[in-house]
Design a protein around this motif. Structure first.
Motif, short mmCIF file in Angstrom:
data_model
loop_
_atom_site.label_atom_id
_atom_site.label_comp_id
_atom_site.label_asym_id
_atom_site.label_seq_id
_atom_site.Cartn_x
_atom_site.Cartn_y
_atom_site.Cartn_z
N ALA A 10 0.83 -1.21 0.00
CA ALA A 10 0.00 0.00 0.00
C ALA A 10 0.86 1.26 0.00
O ALA A 10 0.51 2.27 -0.62
CB ALA A 10 -0.93 0.00 1.21
N THR A 11 2.00 1.21 0.68
CA THR A 11 2.93 2.34 0.69
C THR A 11 3.70 2.43 -0.63
O THR A 11 3.96 3.52 -1.15
CB THR A 11 3.93 2.20 1.85
N TRP A 12 4.06 1.27 -1.17
CA TRP A 12 4.88 1.22 -2.38
C TRP A 12 4.13 1.64 -3.64
O TRP A 12 4.70 2.33 -4.51
CB TRP A 12 5.41 -0.21 -2.55
N LEU A 13 2.88 1.26 -3.80
CA LEU A 13 2.16 1.49 -5.06
C LEU A 13 2.18 2.94 -5.53
O LEU A 13 2.46 3.21 -6.70
CB LEU A 13 0.72 0.98 -4.95
N ASN A 20 13.43 3.74 -8.87
CA ASN A 20 13.74 2.40 -9.37
C ASN A 20 13.77 1.44 -8.19
O ASN A 20 14.39 1.73 -7.16
CB ASN A 20 15.09 2.41 -10.08
N TRP A 21 13.13 0.28 -8.35
CA TRP A 21 12.88 -0.59 -7.21
C TRP A 21 13.53 -1.97 -7.36
O TRP A 21 13.74 -2.46 -8.48
CB TRP A 21 11.37 -0.77 -7.01
N VAL A 22 13.77 -2.56 -6.20
CA VAL A 22 14.29 -3.93 -6.11
C VAL A 22 13.47 -4.67 -5.07
O VAL A 22 13.16 -4.12 -4.01
CB VAL A 22 15.78 -3.92 -5.71
N LEU A 23 13.11 -5.91 -5.39
CA LEU A 23 12.45 -6.77 -4.40
C LEU A 23 13.50 -7.68 -3.78
O LEU A 23 14.25 -8.37 -4.49
CB LEU A 23 11.37 -7.63 -5.07
N GLY A 24 13.59 -7.65 -2.45
CA GLY A 24 14.49 -8.52 -1.73
C GLY A 24 13.72 -9.67 -1.10
O GLY A 24 12.65 -9.47 -0.55
N ALA A 25 14.28 -10.89 -1.21
CA ALA A 25 13.61 -12.07 -0.66
C ALA A 25 14.63 -13.00 -0.02
O ALA A 25 15.69 -13.26 -0.60
CB ALA A 25 12.86 -12.82 -1.76
N ILE A 26 14.32 -13.48 1.17
CA ILE A 26 15.16 -14.50 1.80
C ILE A 26 14.85 -15.84 1.15
O ILE A 26 13.69 -16.28 1.12
CB ILE A 26 14.92 -14.58 3.31
N ILE A 27 15.89 -16.49 0.61
CA ILE A 27 15.65 -17.76 -0.09
C ILE A 27 16.22 -18.96 0.67
O ILE A 27 15.82 -20.09 0.40
CB ILE A 27 16.20 -17.73 -1.53
N HIS A 48 14.40 4.30 -0.28
CA HIS A 48 13.28 3.68 0.40
C HIS A 48 13.66 2.28 0.89
O HIS A 48 14.32 1.53 0.18
CB HIS A 48 12.06 3.55 -0.52
N GLN A 49 13.22 1.95 2.09
CA GLN A 49 13.35 0.60 2.63
C GLN A 49 12.01 0.22 3.24
O GLN A 49 11.69 0.63 4.34
CB GLN A 49 14.45 0.54 3.70
N LEU A 50 11.23 -0.54 2.51
CA LEU A 50 9.90 -0.93 2.95
C LEU A 50 9.94 -2.37 3.42
O LEU A 50 10.08 -3.30 2.63
CB LEU A 50 8.88 -0.76 1.81
N GLY A 51 9.84 -2.55 4.73
CA GLY A 51 9.93 -3.87 5.32
C GLY A 51 11.33 -4.13 5.87
O GLY A 51 12.23 -3.28 5.80
N MET A 52 11.53 -5.32 6.42
CA MET A 52 12.80 -5.70 7.04
C MET A 52 13.06 -7.18 6.77
O MET A 52 12.14 -7.99 6.83
CB MET A 52 12.75 -5.47 8.55
N LEU A 53 14.31 -7.50 6.48
CA LEU A 53 14.73 -8.89 6.33
C LEU A 53 15.59 -9.34 7.50
O LEU A 53 16.04 -10.48 7.55
CB LEU A 53 15.47 -9.10 5.01
N SER A 54 15.84 -8.43 8.43
CA SER A 54 16.56 -8.75 9.65
C SER A 54 16.04 -7.83 10.73
O SER A 54 15.04 -7.12 10.53
CB SER A 54 18.07 -8.55 9.46
N GLY A 55 16.71 -7.79 11.86
CA GLY A 55 16.30 -6.88 12.91
C GLY A 55 16.80 -5.47 12.69
O GLY A 55 16.77 -4.65 13.60
N GLY A 56 17.27 -5.17 11.47
CA GLY A 56 17.81 -3.86 11.15
C GLY A 56 19.31 -3.89 10.95
O GLY A 56 19.94 -2.88 10.67
#
Length: 360
Positions: A10-13, A20-27, A48-56
């Motif tokens: 909702a924030t990103w749209l 220019n955007w990149v999607l990060g995913a833990i695989i 922009h950093q929307l979300g977290m993949l670690s505790g920061g």
């Protein structure tokens, strides 16, 4: 901002065409890590950093990696391994001690923004979806499916046959927001609604005695309806994950219990205000007993956390509700001995992609 993926989208749209955007995913993960396989976040060259993949711990470095992806127009994988003193994770001082492999894909018009706008539309309709992200190429697909919160943010890598070769995909279940239905409008329910919003949940407040003065006391982010339970729309009830019955009126609580037991629900958590004696009185007034309940009722509701302030009670109730929704027994993590059972194995994807790196 909530880290629920719905809120991230909702924030990103509105911003997707302004950077220019990149999607990060833990695989893959090994050992103790903050997020598990399937966790997602969005980063941009505008910072922009929307979300977290670690505790920061790694997000600032991920932003640098994302800018390289954008500059080169190529996906990459980054491994953060806190057990390896030659790895960037060691130099960043990450304290969990585990390892995570993160895939970074360009997310733009050329690849239909990895289907994220369509996924958001799906979530808006309270529909879950299975999101599949190809590991070697920046493309994605999704399929609407049933909600299953016990699998939330726990993805897995699988192989699928392509036109000429097998391809590896990250498959993740993306759920709509958990939906909490609060029946009653007493002042003690205000912190409960506030805390549910902090969790990123959808909250609907319903009370046939609701008026403008009462509504003003509650946070603006909820939906408030002046209605009885019997009058509620069936589609709304079918997408409810938790119900709190707290009219502070035995007759209204009994009517709510009776109405809910006759409706088609998705087997939500149902909590009832008051001690066990009051639950017995409410069921008697509703003409029901425990053996006749289609949906079990917690009464008294909540976990034994201590404290008697409305805020403490809200935490207790939502903790039990959260545990039920996500399929947990609410056991203390300190008492769990089989830590290995909680941590998926770190199986690095075998391949020769030039985009793979420990850190560049």
């Amino acid at each position: 901002m909530s880290n629920q993926f719905y809120h991230l989208l909702a924030t990103w749209l509105p911003l997707k065409d302004h950077a220019n955007w990149v999607l990060g995913a833990i695989i893959h993960t090994r050992g103790s890590v903050y997020r598990k396989t399937g966790a997602l976040m969005l980063l941009s060259d505008a910072g922009h950093q929307l979300g977290m993949l670690s505790g920061g711990c790694i997000e600032s470095d991920l932003l640098l990696q994302a800018r390289k992806v954008i500059a080169l127009g190529k996906s990459r994988r980054v491994i953060y391994d806190a057990s390896d003193d030659s790895n960037i994770a060691w130099r960043l001082g990450i304290g969990c001690g585990g390892a995570a492999e993160i895939l970074l894909h360009p997310c733009n018009h050329a690849n239909d923004f990895l289907q994220l706008p369509a996924i958001f539309s799906c979530l808006q309709q309270q529909q879950a979806c299975q999101f599949e992200l190809q590991l070697d190429n920046a493309c994605a697909s999704f399929t609407p499916c049933a909600r299953a919160f016990t699998q939330r943010q726990h993805g897995h890598v699988c192989e699928r046959e392509g036109a000429s070769e097998n391809r590896q995909w990250l498959s993740s279940l993306i759920n709509p927001l958990p939906h909490l239905l609060v029946l009653g409008s007493g002042m003690d329910l205000i912190p409960l609604c506030q805390l549910a919003l902090v969790l990123g949940w959808r909250v609907t407040l319903v009370d046939q005695r609701l008026h403008a003065g009462k509504r003003e006391n509650f946070p603006s982010g909820i939906t408030a309806l002046n209605s009885s339970v019997a009058e509620l729309d069936s589609n709304l009830l079918q997408h409810v994950d938790g119900v709190i019955i707290a009219h502070h009126n035995l007759g209204l609580d009994a009517a709510a219990v009776a109405a809910l037991q006759t409706r088609s629900l998705a087997n939500p958590y149902i909590g009832l205000l008051g001690p066990a004696k009051r639950k017995a009185d409410v069921l008697a007034a509703a003409g029901l007993d425990e053996t006749q309940l289609n949906y079990p009722i917690a009464g008294p509701m909540g976990l034994a956390l201590g404290g008697d302030l409305p805020e403490s009670i809200a935490l207790s109730v939502l903790a039990e509700c959260h545990a039920r929704i996500f399929g947990s027994n609410a056991q203390s993590l300190n008492t769990l001995n089989a830590v290995g059972d909680l941590m998926p194995a770190f199986n690095r994807v075998v391949g020769t992609s030039t985009n793979r790196c420990a850190h560049e």
